[in-house]
Motif scaffolding. Structure first.
Motif, PDB file in Angstrom:
ATOM      1  N   UNK A 155     -22.089  14.434  -4.648  1.00  0.00           N
ATOM      2  CA  UNK A 155     -20.922  15.273  -4.388  1.00  0.00           C
ATOM      3  C   UNK A 155     -20.296  14.774  -3.098  1.00  0.00           C
ATOM      4  N   UNK A 156     -19.178  14.152  -3.230  1.00  0.00           N
ATOM      5  CA  UNK A 156     -18.529  13.541  -2.084  1.00  0.00           C
ATOM      6  C   UNK A 156     -17.122  14.048  -1.899  1.00  0.00           C
ATOM      7  N   UNK A 157     -16.669  13.958  -0.691  1.00  0.00           N
ATOM      8  CA  UNK A 157     -15.300  14.321  -0.352  1.00  0.00           C
ATOM      9  C   UNK A 157     -14.722  13.197   0.484  1.00  0.00           C
ATOM     10  N   UNK A 158     -13.703  12.552  -0.033  1.00  0.00           N
ATOM     11  CA  UNK A 158     -13.075  11.501   0.739  1.00  0.00           C
ATOM     12  C   UNK A 158     -12.445  12.085   1.994  1.00  0.00           C
ATOM     13  N   UNK A 159     -12.507  11.334   3.063  1.00  0.00           N
ATOM     14  CA  UNK A 159     -11.928  11.792   4.314  1.00  0.00           C
ATOM     15  C   UNK A 159     -10.411  11.677   4.253  1.00  0.00           C
ATOM     16  N   UNK A 160      -9.797  12.299   5.226  1.00  0.00           N
ATOM     17  CA  UNK A 160      -8.348  12.243   5.365  1.00  0.00           C
ATOM     18  C   UNK A 160      -7.846  10.804   5.343  1.00  0.00           C
ATOM     19  N   UNK A 161      -8.452   9.976   6.212  1.00  0.00           N
ATOM     20  CA  UNK A 161      -8.024   8.592   6.309  1.00  0.00           C
ATOM     21  C   UNK A 161      -8.289   7.798   5.048  1.00  0.00           C
ATOM     22  N   UNK A 162      -9.432   8.072   4.373  1.00  0.00           N
ATOM     23  CA  UNK A 162      -9.762   7.343   3.151  1.00  0.00           C
ATOM     24  C   UNK A 162      -8.752   7.628   2.053  1.00  0.00           C
ATOM     25  N   UNK A 163      -8.391   8.890   1.908  1.00  0.00           N
ATOM     26  CA  UNK A 163      -7.425   9.259   0.876  1.00  0.00           C
ATOM     27  C   UNK A 163      -6.096   8.555   1.102  1.00  0.00           C
ATOM     28  N   UNK A 164      -5.612   8.597   2.331  1.00  0.00           N
ATOM     29  CA  UNK A 164      -4.325   7.977   2.640  1.00  0.00           C
ATOM     30  C   UNK A 164      -4.399   6.474   2.473  1.00  0.00           C
ATOM     31  N   UNK A 165      -5.484   5.853   2.935  1.00  0.00           N
ATOM     32  CA  UNK A 165      -5.620   4.394   2.816  1.00  0.00           C
ATOM     33  C   UNK A 165      -5.736   3.953   1.366  1.00  0.00           C
ATOM     34  N   UNK A 166      -6.505   4.706   0.548  1.00  0.00           N
ATOM     35  CA  UNK A 166      -6.655   4.329  -0.849  1.00  0.00           C
ATOM     36  C   UNK A 166      -5.310   4.361  -1.579  1.00  0.00           C
ATOM     37  N   UNK A 167      -4.494   5.345  -1.230  1.00  0.00           N
ATOM     38  CA  UNK A 167      -3.169   5.427  -1.846  1.00  0.00           C
ATOM     39  C   UNK A 167      -2.267   4.291  -1.360  1.00  0.00           C
ATOM     40  N   UNK A 168      -2.396   3.928  -0.106  1.00  0.00           N
ATOM     41  CA  UNK A 168      -1.587   2.826   0.431  1.00  0.00           C
ATOM     42  C   UNK A 168      -1.917   1.512  -0.278  1.00  0.00           C
ATOM     43  N   UNK A 169      -3.192   1.313  -0.586  1.00  0.00           N
ATOM     44  CA  UNK A 169      -3.612   0.067  -1.213  1.00  0.00           C
ATOM     45  C   UNK A 169      -3.266   0.009  -2.696  1.00  0.00           C
ATOM     46  N   UNK A 170      -3.189   1.170  -3.317  1.00  0.00           N
ATOM     47  CA  UNK A 170      -2.895   1.209  -4.754  1.00  0.00           C
ATOM     48  C   UNK A 170      -2.002   2.412  -5.025  1.00  0.00           C
ATOM     49  N   UNK A 171      -0.736   2.156  -5.293  1.00  0.00           N
ATOM     50  CA  UNK A 171       0.226   3.240  -5.503  1.00  0.00           C
ATOM     51  C   UNK A 171      -0.102   4.081  -6.727  1.00  0.00           C
ATOM     52  N   UNK A 172      -0.957   3.561  -7.614  1.00  0.00           N
ATOM     53  CA  UNK A 172      -1.341   4.311  -8.817  1.00  0.00           C
ATOM     54  C   UNK A 172      -2.706   4.977  -8.672  1.00  0.00           C
ATOM     55  N   UNK A 173      -3.305   4.891  -7.488  1.00  0.00           N
ATOM     56  CA  UNK A 173      -4.619   5.491  -7.278  1.00  0.00           C
ATOM     57  C   UNK A 173      -4.535   7.004  -7.422  1.00  0.00           C
ATOM     58  N   UNK A 174      -5.593   7.647  -7.951  1.00  0.00           N
ATOM     59  CA  UNK A 174      -5.553   9.109  -8.088  1.00  0.00           C
ATOM     60  C   UNK A 174      -5.401   9.827  -6.758  1.00  0.00           C
ATOM     61  N   UNK A 175      -5.780   9.173  -5.653  1.00  0.00           N
ATOM     62  CA  UNK A 175      -5.645   9.805  -4.342  1.00  0.00           C
ATOM     63  C   UNK A 175      -4.180  10.065  -3.984  1.00  0.00           C
ATOM     64  N   UNK A 176      -3.256   9.322  -4.588  1.00  0.00           N
ATOM     65  CA  UNK A 176      -1.841   9.513  -4.245  1.00  0.00           C
ATOM     66  C   UNK A 176      -1.357  10.919  -4.601  1.00  0.00           C
ATOM     67  N   UNK A 177      -1.971  11.520  -5.617  1.00  0.00           N
ATOM     68  CA  UNK A 177      -1.583  12.888  -5.982  1.00  0.00           C
ATOM     69  C   UNK A 177      -2.008  13.899  -4.928  1.00  0.00           C
TER      70      UNK A 177
END
Length: 954
Positions: free
Chosen positions: A734-756
């Protein structure tokens, strides 16, 4: 006696050979009890007397000096910037994989969560009648149930204690901080001719803590930031090879000031001006810009106040009572109860209106200097945006209280070769928090000041609006312009402040029964089994005065209507504004019912043949049914092989689980403030982070393998050593991505689920909010070696005892998800968002000498070297110009004198912790002043500290 058992069960302790004692002691590790048996699961036994010599404050502080525990939370090991974490109590963390994966037990009974996040603050466990702590350093879910992924910490009660014992002590550190006192009294006695026994205890502990400003190291405004400004402007972010992180002092954050910085609109002639203490505007001096965006050396930017808490004041009250009676020769009934209260108080960050939620000051505000007002009128500027940190008003107080109740009743007995037990436990924990911060409805009303046309007095604009005036009775205008303004309008500041509060009540009912004993004998010995069943129901009810969901409707129009009604008549309300500025906690209601059945067996295979003095195999299985997620199985298999009398080999393989906490499942949406260094907009600022539960969570699954041996050479009586290799892998964590991880993952992939999860006003604008919620996405794997060695011998007319605990962390790998990059964290550390380090080597070495009532105890704690910078999921690992952090040794010394008196003894003692006043390594974070400039979860920030007192037993 516990030490003697440990020499057989799990490895060495201070011990003198005494076979009878070995047979009389049972330690945690299995439900099966055998006289003098050796289990395949490694167990460390820590006598409370030894823990008290090293660390006289409380048992938890002593345990956290053992290398098996890593990154535990506590009043001196937690950040206190915000009040939404509920992680300021003593939360034990075995293997560094999270306190939620360590099962806490009190005399082999599962402790219920004491915080809404599903973990146990061990401050609630009575200390005086605990004789030892058994630490199972491997998975034990098959034996003890869910959450025993990294192991079990069992506080073992001295049920047969008789007499009166107590403690009275006081302490303070060398600089006059962290004053503390502890008083306790325990009583035990037989009655009814020995058929009955009573135990009573009461304890009080108080520590006054310290502020960050109490240490010079916290006043230097240290920062790790990019070395090369030109490289940053060329597109090389801070921490890249072209722009490595270096150490700076006297740094500031240049998007705000303590007097207010005008940061919009962009076409305003006074944009990027700051307000002097007297309220006059002057051009903002950013200072010397450095290789990290948003930060400078010197200049007019702001510094996070060092007046916030470094070590949180803690007060605990602990009471315990137990009554047992032999209703028959082989049947004992008992009742026992616990009530404890733990209070933690601290000062968090100061109030602020920081980007992107700066304060809006409208034209006509009487606090505006004349020249600024004239420019606004001439340029037709209806309002300006002011970023201000009200550091001059001081940090904001927060108070946490945990009230814990537990009642237990049961019956246990013996039937032939079998021991049986049946018990019921009801427990309740009530966690409350109150955080002082801006009540935003009142704050926006107070900020919008105008002159009353009837009398010329400054007033709140909403009080002149008959339609809404009744909602804002008592409003006082607040001036945030210039550092003198808030104090000059203190009534307005006080009106704008409120208390964000929540109350989390967790109740747990448990019914459990078991039977264990010998089925029959084989040539190599008896076949032992244990079977049993458990039922428990856990409920969480969390209420809050700041539930963000009550400002959100099912549609955008409904949300707009709710917000419009709540903030009726106000101007300048931020688009993401909630009830309070810092802490907004969603409600949670949920329950889970768990039904379990388990069985264990130990089979002696061979005995007393060449190279096989003993060979045993064991197995355990448990079936668990959760009302929320269904059925799951856990198991363990293991064995021990004793080729000769002096040597034992052991091996285990297990499947373990950790069930999601009720808050993970049922939490309502909450909002808190996080600090984000946004790689998209290049802005570093606070951002609202929205968190909520996920009812679709399932239990984590973990696989554990251990292999090791215990050597007790007959030619060196009193010496023993155990060496155990362990490997733990957690899937579907059970994990929770951090604030920075969510934003960075979206920056690297515009289609990443984190962008939502990221809301931006425009594609390149700083986020207005980021959503964070738990999911079964992560993978974690750690492996290493534990060494536990001891030696006891006579020296002169006294006794010398030596003991060493050592842990080597070979690997600690994490993976955000099955498709993400595997990150190796062993031997790395960072003081970025969270102060964490995982050195490869850690150890504790104790020397104890006793002679003629005198005792000298020396404890050495070793924290190995590591390199700064954890690997990043992006592959762009942080680069430090000087990444090496050297090893650190801490020395604790206790001198005691035991005086026999009144059929017992009085022991006078004096302890010096951190004897040589070792300063913590200077390791600031990457945000100026956010954390103490060291890794508080690893290093001592207090310095040399003294404790003196007396213990007695009659």
């Amino acid at each position: 006696m516990a030490q003697q058992a440990h020499a057989q069960q799990a490895g060495p302790v201070d011990a003198t050979p005494n076979d009878q004692q070995i047979q009389d002691i049972v330690v945690t590790g299995s439900r099966i009890v055998r006289d003098g048996y050796t289990a395949p699961t490694p167990v460390t036994v820590a006598p409370t007397a030894d823990l008290a010599k090293a660390t006289p404050t409380n048992i938890a502080d002593g345990l956290n000096k053992l290398p098996q525990f890593s990154l535990s939370s506590g009043p001196a090991r937690s950040t206190h910037n915000f009040a939404s974490s509920a992680a300021n109590g003593n939360l034990l963390n075995l293997r560094g994989v999270g306190p939620e994966r360590t099962l806490i037990m009190f005399d082999s009974v599962r402790m219920p969560p004491t915080t809404f996040r599903g973990v146990v603050d061990v401050n609630i466990i009575p200390n005086l009648l605990v004789e030892r702590v058994d630490i199972v350093t491997a998975g034990a879910s098959a034996a003890y149930g869910s959450d025993a992924v990294s192991g079990v910490v069992n506080f073992v009660l001295n049920k047969k204690f008789t007499g009166i014992s107590g403690v009275a002590q006081g302490g303070v550190d060398q600089r006059g901080d962290n004053g503390n006192e502890k008083f306790g009294l325990a009583y035990g006695s037989d009655f009814a001719g020995g058929r009955g026994h009573i135990l009573l205890s009461g304890e009080y502990y108080n520590s006054r803590g310290m502020l960050r400003s109490d240490r010079k190291q916290s006043l230097g405004n240290y920062l790790y930031a990019g070395q090369n400004r030109a490289a940053l402007l060329a597109g090389n972010p801070a921490g890249s090879a072209a722009n490595p992180l270096v150490l700076y002092s006297n740094t500031t954050i240049n998007n705000s000031t303590s007097g207010g910085l005008i940061n919009g609109p962009a076409n305003f002639s006074f944009n990027n001006f700051r307000f002097l203490p007297n309220g006059q505007a002057t051009p903002f001096n950013a200072g010397t810009l450095i290789g990290t965006a948003g930060y400078s050396v010197g200049g007019d930017g702001y510094v996070i106040t060092p007046q916030s808490t470094a070590v949180a004041p803690l007060t605990t009250y602990q009471t315990f009572g137990r009554l047992s009676y032999d209703v028959a020769d082989d049947v004992n009934v008992y009742v026992q109860g616990v009530f404890t209260r733990s209070d933690i108080k601290y000062s968090s960050l100061a109030n602020a209106f920081a980007p992107p939620n700066s304060a809006t000051i409208f034209s006509g505000n009487p606090y505006l200097p004349a020249n600024v007002q004239a420019a606004m009128t001439a340029q037709n500027i209806p309002s300006i945006s002011v970023a201000v940190n009200l550091t001059e008003m001081g940090p904001l107080p927060a108070e946490e209280r945990t009230d814990f109740y537990m009642g237990q009743a049961g019956v246990e007995g013996k039937l032939g070769n079998f021991d049986w037990t049946l018990g019921y436990v009801h427990s309740k924990s009530i966690f409350t928090l109150a955080q002082q911060t801006f009540d935003l409805k009142k704050a926006y009303a107070a900020l919008d000041a105008v002159r009353n046309p009837a009398n010329g007095q400054i007033t709140c604009r909403v009080l002149l609006d008959p339609a809404v005036a009744s909602q804002y009775q008592g409003c006082q205008p607040l001036n945030i312009i210039g550092s003198a303004g808030p104090n000059a309008t203190r009534a307005g500041y006080d009106y704008a402040n409120g208390a964000s509060r929540y109350r989390a009540e967790t109740t747990q009912d448990q019914l459990q029964g078991s039977i264990q004993g010998s089925l029959f004998d084989l040539p190599a010995g008896p076949v032992d089994i244990a079977i049993g069943a458990e039922w428990r129901r856990q409920k969480l009810h969390l209420t809050s005065n700041s539930d963000p969901a009550t400002l959100a409707g099912a549609t955008a129009a409904q949300t707009a209507a709710l917000r419009s009604a709540y903030f009726a008549g106000l101007r300048g309300v931020g688009s993401t504004a909630l009830y309070y500025n810092l802490t907004n906690t969603g409600i949670a209601n949920g329950r889970v019912t768990v039904k379990e059945a388990f069985a264990e067996i130990n089979v002696p295979v061979l005995k007393d043949i060449p190279f096989i003095q003993a060979l045993d195999v064991s197995a355990a299985g448990r079936v668990t049914d959760y009302s929320t997620s269904g059925r799951v199985e856990t198991w363990k298999v293991g064995g021990t092989w004793k080729p000769v009398d002096d040597l034992l080999f052991r091996i285990t393989r297990s499947r373990d689980i950790r069930a999601p906490a009720l808050y993970d499942l049922f939490a309502g949406d909450s909002s808190a403030i996080g600090t984000l260094n946004d790689p998209v907009s290049g802005v570093t600022s606070n951002v609202p982070q929205i968190t909520g539960g996920n009812p679709n969570l399932t239990p984590e699954k973990a696989d554990t393998f251990t292999f090791g041996g215990v050597l007790t050479p007959g030619f060196l009586r009193g010496f023993s050593i155990s060496v155990d290799y362990y490997k733990l892998k957690i899937n579907d964590a059970i994990g929770t991505l951090s604030l920075g991880q969510i934003v960075n993952n979206c920056r690297l992939d515009a289609n990443a689920p984190e962008c939502a999860l990221v809301t931006r006003p425009s594609p390149t604008a700083f986020p207005t909010s980021v959503r964070i919620s738990p999911a079964n996405i992560a993978i974690l794997q750690t492996k290493g070696i534990d060494v536990d060695a001891s030696y006891r011998t006579a020296l002169g007319n006294g006794n010398l005892s030596l003991r060493a605990y050592v842990n080597y962390l070979d690997s600690f790998k994490t993976q955000q998800s099955a498709t993400a990059v595997v990150l190796e964290n062993a031997g790395r550390g960072s003081n970025a968002n969270q102060p964490i380090a995982r050195p490869k080597w850690r150890g504790t070495f104790n020397v104890n000498y006793e002679n003629a009532g005198w005792g000298v105890f020396v404890s050495e704690q070793y924290i190995g070297k590591f390199k700064l910078g954890f690997p990043a999921a992006t592959g762009q690992n942080q680069v430090f110009a000087d990444p090496d952090v050297n090893a650190v040794w801490y020395t604790d010394l206790t001198i005691s004198k035991k005086i026999e008196a009144y059929g017992g003894y009085i022991e006078l003692f004096g302890t010096v912790n951190n004897l040589f006043d070792k300063k913590p390594p200077l390791i600031p974070g990457t945000i100026p002043g956010l954390n103490l400039p060291t890794i508080i979860s690893v290093y001592d920030q207090v310095g040399r500290a003294f404790t003196a007192g007396a213990r007695f037993k009659f």
